[in-house]
Design a protein around this motif. Structure first.
Motif, PDB file in Angstrom:
ATOM      1  N   ASP A 126       0.829  -1.213   0.000  1.00 20.40           N
ATOM      2  CA  ASP A 126       0.000   0.000   0.000  1.00 20.40           C
ATOM      3  C   ASP A 126       0.860   1.258   0.000  1.00 20.40           C
ATOM      4  N   VAL A 127       1.941   1.229   0.787  1.00 22.25           N
ATOM      5  CA  VAL A 127       2.849   2.383   0.831  1.00 22.25           C
ATOM      6  C   VAL A 127       3.493   2.576  -0.536  1.00 22.25           C
ATOM      7  N   MET A 128       3.893   1.473  -1.182  1.00 21.56           N
ATOM      8  CA  MET A 128       4.501   1.600  -2.504  1.00 21.56           C
ATOM      9  C   MET A 128       3.501   2.219  -3.488  1.00 21.56           C
ATOM     10  N   SER A 129       2.261   1.793  -3.436  1.00 22.99           N
ATOM     11  CA  SER A 129       1.236   2.338  -4.323  1.00 22.99           C
ATOM     12  C   SER A 129       1.004   3.824  -4.042  1.00 22.99           C
ATOM     13  N   LEU A 130       0.981   4.191  -2.758  1.00 23.28           N
ATOM     14  CA  LEU A 130       0.779   5.594  -2.378  1.00 23.28           C
ATOM     15  C   LEU A 130       1.948   6.461  -2.834  1.00 23.28           C
ATOM     16  N   VAL A 131       3.167   5.986  -2.622  1.00 26.69           N
ATOM     17  CA  VAL A 131       4.355   6.739  -3.042  1.00 26.69           C
ATOM     18  C   VAL A 131       4.342   6.912  -4.557  1.00 26.69           C
ATOM     19  N   ALA A 132       4.039   5.849  -5.289  1.00 20.27           N
ATOM     20  CA  ALA A 132       3.982   5.934  -6.755  1.00 20.27           C
ATOM     21  C   ALA A 132       2.900   6.912  -7.195  1.00 20.27           C
ATOM     22  N   ASP A 133       1.771   6.890  -6.516  1.00 21.16           N
ATOM     23  CA  ASP A 133       0.674   7.796  -6.864  1.00 21.16           C
ATOM     24  C   ASP A 133       1.049   9.249  -6.584  1.00 21.16           C
ATOM     25  N   VAL A 134       1.625   9.497  -5.414  1.00 22.57           N
ATOM     26  CA  VAL A 134       2.013  10.859  -5.034  1.00 22.57           C
ATOM     27  C   VAL A 134       3.047  11.417  -6.005  1.00 22.57           C
ATOM     28  N   LEU A 135       3.975  10.567  -6.435  1.00 18.70           N
ATOM     29  CA  LEU A 135       5.028  11.009  -7.345  1.00 18.70           C
ATOM     30  C   LEU A 135       4.612  10.920  -8.817  1.00 18.70           C
ATOM     31  N   ARG A 136       3.353  10.570  -9.039  1.00 18.21           N
ATOM     32  CA  ARG A 136       2.788  10.415 -10.387  1.00 18.21           C
ATOM     33  C   ARG A 136       3.585   9.406 -11.213  1.00 18.21           C
ATOM     34  N   MET A 137       3.864   8.286 -10.578  1.00 17.47           N
ATOM     35  CA  MET A 137       4.617   7.218 -11.244  1.00 17.47           C
ATOM     36  C   MET A 137       3.865   5.898 -11.139  1.00 17.47           C
ATOM     37  N   LYS A 138       2.526   5.952 -11.161  1.00 18.67           N
ATOM     38  CA  LYS A 138       1.709   4.750 -11.030  1.00 18.67           C
ATOM     39  C   LYS A 138       2.006   3.715 -12.108  1.00 18.67           C
ATOM     40  N   ASP A 139       2.453   4.187 -13.276  1.00 16.88           N
ATOM     41  CA  ASP A 139       2.734   3.261 -14.371  1.00 16.88           C
ATOM     42  C   ASP A 139       4.059   2.517 -14.187  1.00 16.88           C
ATOM     43  N   ASP A 140       4.840   2.909 -13.170  1.00 21.48           N
ATOM     44  CA  ASP A 140       6.143   2.271 -12.943  1.00 21.48           C
ATOM     45  C   ASP A 140       6.432   2.202 -11.444  1.00 21.48           C
ATOM     46  N   GLU A 141       5.609   1.432 -10.722  1.00 28.88           N
ATOM     47  CA  GLU A 141       5.784   1.318  -9.272  1.00 28.88           C
ATOM     48  C   GLU A 141       7.145   0.759  -8.897  1.00 28.88           C
ATOM     49  N   ASN A 142       7.723  -0.076  -9.739  1.00 28.45           N
ATOM     50  CA  ASN A 142       9.036  -0.642  -9.430  1.00 28.45           C
ATOM     51  C   ASN A 142      10.108   0.434  -9.301  1.00 28.45           C
ATOM     52  N   ALA A 143       9.921   1.553  -9.993  1.00 28.11           N
ATOM     53  CA  ALA A 143      10.892   2.649  -9.921  1.00 28.11           C
ATOM     54  C   ALA A 143      10.919   3.298  -8.544  1.00 28.11           C
ATOM     55  N   VAL A 144       9.854   3.132  -7.778  1.00 26.64           N
ATOM     56  CA  VAL A 144       9.801   3.751  -6.441  1.00 26.64           C
ATOM     57  C   VAL A 144       9.912   2.713  -5.329  1.00 26.64           C
ATOM     58  N   SER A 145      10.192   1.469  -5.677  1.00 25.11           N
ATOM     59  CA  SER A 145      10.176   0.404  -4.665  1.00 25.11           C
ATOM     60  C   SER A 145      11.183   0.618  -3.540  1.00 25.11           C
ATOM     61  N   THR A 146      12.384   1.084  -3.863  1.00 25.95           N
ATOM     62  CA  THR A 146      13.392   1.317  -2.825  1.00 25.95           C
ATOM     63  C   THR A 146      12.971   2.463  -1.913  1.00 25.95           C
ATOM     64  N   LEU A 147      12.502   3.555  -2.521  1.00 28.03           N
ATOM     65  CA  LEU A 147      12.011   4.681  -1.726  1.00 28.03           C
ATOM     66  C   LEU A 147      10.832   4.249  -0.872  1.00 28.03           C
ATOM     67  N   ALA A 148       9.893   3.524  -1.457  1.00 25.87           N
ATOM     68  CA  ALA A 148       8.710   3.083  -0.716  1.00 25.87           C
ATOM     69  C   ALA A 148       9.089   2.189   0.458  1.00 25.87           C
ATOM     70  N   ALA A 149      10.068   1.317   0.274  1.00 30.40           N
ATOM     71  CA  ALA A 149      10.514   0.449   1.374  1.00 30.40           C
ATOM     72  C   ALA A 149      11.112   1.281   2.503  1.00 30.40           C
ATOM     73  N   SER A 150      11.868   2.312   2.153  1.00 27.28           N
ATOM     74  CA  SER A 150      12.447   3.200   3.176  1.00 27.28           C
ATOM     75  C   SER A 150      11.368   3.986   3.898  1.00 27.28           C
ATOM     76  N   VAL A 151      10.388   4.470   3.127  1.00 32.68           N
ATOM     77  CA  VAL A 151       9.279   5.224   3.722  1.00 32.68           C
ATOM     78  C   VAL A 151       8.492   4.323   4.667  1.00 32.68           C
ATOM     79  N   TYR A 152       8.241   3.082   4.246  1.00 29.54           N
ATOM     80  CA  TYR A 152       7.516   2.141   5.100  1.00 29.54           C
ATOM     81  C   TYR A 152       8.281   1.873   6.395  1.00 29.54           C
TER      82      TYR A 152
END
Length: 126
Positions: free
Chosen positions: A71-97
């Motif tokens: 859910d955090v990964m999806s939220l981070v991708a959505d906030v950064l307008r990168m929903k089409d490439d959630e894998n690009a935010v996976s490291t950031l999302a893991a840190s945020v989580y």
């Protein structure tokens, strides 16, 4: 009413009085409190139990849990307008989580902090 866990006895008594007032035919009261700060012996818990069990007032409880890692990964991708490439935010999302433990408010505040510090940028062109 937000943050009911910090209500004093007078406030809880006022809520009880209004809830039980026969001259008020219908009342919808929405309250929020931090479940982890209200044990069974807390004055708020005692008031809720009294109103529900002893006074017959219908009380509906909705528990809001923390977000999971996905859910955090999806939220981070959505906030950064990168929903089409959630894998690009996976490291950031893991840190945020890890930093926020999935608390949605903290997730958004932490992302805001990272943005304010210039550590992340929004993809305004998508």
């Amino acid at each position: 009413i937000d943050d009911l866990q910090w209500s004093d006895t007078a406030t809880l008594d006022l809520i009880r009085s209004v809830s039980l007032d026969a001259e008020i035919p219908s009342l919808l009261l929405v309250g929020a409190y931090r479940e982890d700060e209200v044990p069974d012996s807390h004055p708020l818990a005692l008031h809720i139990r009294e109103l529900g069990e002893q006074r017959g007032i219908a009380i509906t409880t909705i528990s809001v849990k923390n977000l999971g890692p996905r859910d955090v990964m999806s939220l981070v991708a959505d906030v950064l307008r990168m929903k089409d490439d959630e894998n690009a935010v996976s490291t950031l999302a893991a840190s945020v989580y890890k930093k926020t433990e999935g608390n949605a408010f903290f997730v958004l505040m932490f992302l805001r902090y990272l943005y304010d510090e210039g550590l992340i940028q929004f993809n305004f062109f998508k």
